[in-house]
Enzyme design. Structure first.
Site, PDB file in Angstrom:
ATOM      1  N   ASP D  16       0.822  -1.328   0.011  1.00 14.71           N
ATOM      2  CA  ASP D  16       0.024  -0.071  -0.074  1.00 14.71           C
ATOM      3  C   ASP D  16       0.842   1.427  -0.170  1.00 14.71           C
ATOM      4  O   ASP D  16       2.020   1.085  -0.125  1.00 14.71           O
ATOM      5  CB  ASP D  16      -0.813  -0.063   0.995  1.00 14.71           C
ATOM      6  N   LYS D  17       0.313   2.346   0.195  1.00 14.24           N
ATOM      7  CA  LYS D  17       0.940   3.668  -0.316  1.00 14.24           C
ATOM      8  C   LYS D  17       1.953   4.127   0.953  1.00 14.24           C
ATOM      9  O   LYS D  17       2.840   4.905   0.985  1.00 14.24           O
ATOM     10  CB  LYS D  17       0.140   4.797  -0.394  1.00 14.24           C
TER      11      LYS D  17
END
Lengths: 149, 149, 149, 149
Positions: D16-17
């Site tokens: 994920d980010k």
């Protein structure tokens, strides 16, 4: 042109209530297979990212012909299709490992971006990687496209 | 033709380490938007499945133009594109809700299958649903295609 | 303590071949609901990340009591449970919107990390956020735990 | 007790980010590893489902200690923990393949359901499978629990 074959089994969480693999997962399998292509050719994502390069998907298309489900094995052929100065593409074919039935065909297009997600011309910034890529793909039109001068 | 607009916010788990939404999620968003289209037109998946019909995706294509990330809102236009006796398709446009920038365009093609995943000719089996669908989509070529007689 | 209620419908891609929602998705729904909690309290992830703070999950537990499937609506109560200097936790309850049946209960624990994923003591670095968080959660043991002096 | 070790590489879409693997994926990895456990012991899901048995997760808990990211390999130990007449549980440990650092520990509890998602007492319906399972797990309390008579 170097074809790479990636294989594994379908996971339970990849199925949906139709009882078969959800169509969105094939796009993820293309990514897995592409990762292997880069790795086998010593050009993997992780390395690129350490150089500050990211390689987004800018186009994807898939045709679903036969389904796969939990318990099935599959293999995915990754075929380097086209390589230009700022853009390249792969074709994919996914087969059922037991029956060798063609299940899915698809293609993805990509470009090179720097960390701030701006277009990167790898022939200028990473000429060695550029030459390596060019050899791996069909040697297409080598004249620089006018639009990006 | 009835256009439907579906909107929500990007979820954190939909991003990847590039810092933006992973490209596979747009295909899932098309499905969410399509679900709303069917629901708004009283033709939702859940009902269909209770009739024993499933509606798989047989083709998908996406062009990624601008990225979205966590914290962004988006809206997705679902445009019924084509409807034949055994096949129909939608076009999609995904926009950033804050900027109205076009982020992604795509299309999906579908057919009707029965519970055993065999092709279903809804004009024969569910004529009412067939007529409803036909009205919702652009009234294209109504002559039965020769290949499926 | 401020309870927040998040609701939406189950998506098709969230089901598996058992015909029900795959258990991993409830953890994603907790994240969605938590996002709303932070947003409603003007403390959303996106803002935090712009400060250089990330808020990983360090513990999660879920009990599955009743299933949900495609076509169901659900709502998720987010209950701030505990807040310490470097750690905080939420409890969750997910209900079927149509029947109000309790489907899933769970909890998550979190800490604050800086961009390089090192532990962040927000009481020192972001005292205002710290005070806001403290008010939102049950005012537990306010004495600094000995282990982190 | 038969410990099984499952291993593979982290996929890009699993990050994920935050730049690391999204916490929900570890629950999916437990499922992948569990699938291998059943397969190695000739008790795989696919077979069970052909008998009309499904094996849902009724409880899961995870502790995240060290993160994994794209490019990392991991291995997951599956440890059969407890087996009762209608319920059984596994413990899991996920390690970074390069560093052997413990990244995640967790556990899942399961029961047996028939196709209509009703509780199945496999000791009555599938005594052979029951005996096999009992041998695979730590031989705990063999007296039938009073609550399910």
């Amino acid at each position: 042109m170097t074809e790479v074959i990636y294989s594994r089994k379908v996971q339970y969480y990849e199925t949906d209530k139709m009882g078969i693999v959800h169509h969105s997962n094939y796009i993820r399998w293309f990514e897995e297979a592409r990762g292997l292509f880069f790795e086998k050719n010593d050009l993997d994502y992780a390395k690129w990212e350490s150089f500050g390069i990211v390689v987004p998907v800018i186009e994807v298309s898939v045709k679903y012909r036969n389904h796969l489900t939990y318990g099935d094995g599959f293999y995915c052929k990754v075929i380097p299709a086209d390589f230009k100065y700022v853009k390249f593409s792969f074709d994919y074919e996914i087969y059922n490992s037991d029956t060798n039935k063609l299940c899915t065909i698809g293609s993805t297009s990509h470009c090179f971006l720097d960390k701030s997600l701006k277009l990167l011309r790898i022939n200028h910034e990473f000429p060695e990687t550029f030459e390596k890529m060019k050899k791996l793909f069909k040697e297409g039109n080598n004249s620089e496209p006018p639009g990006i001068r």
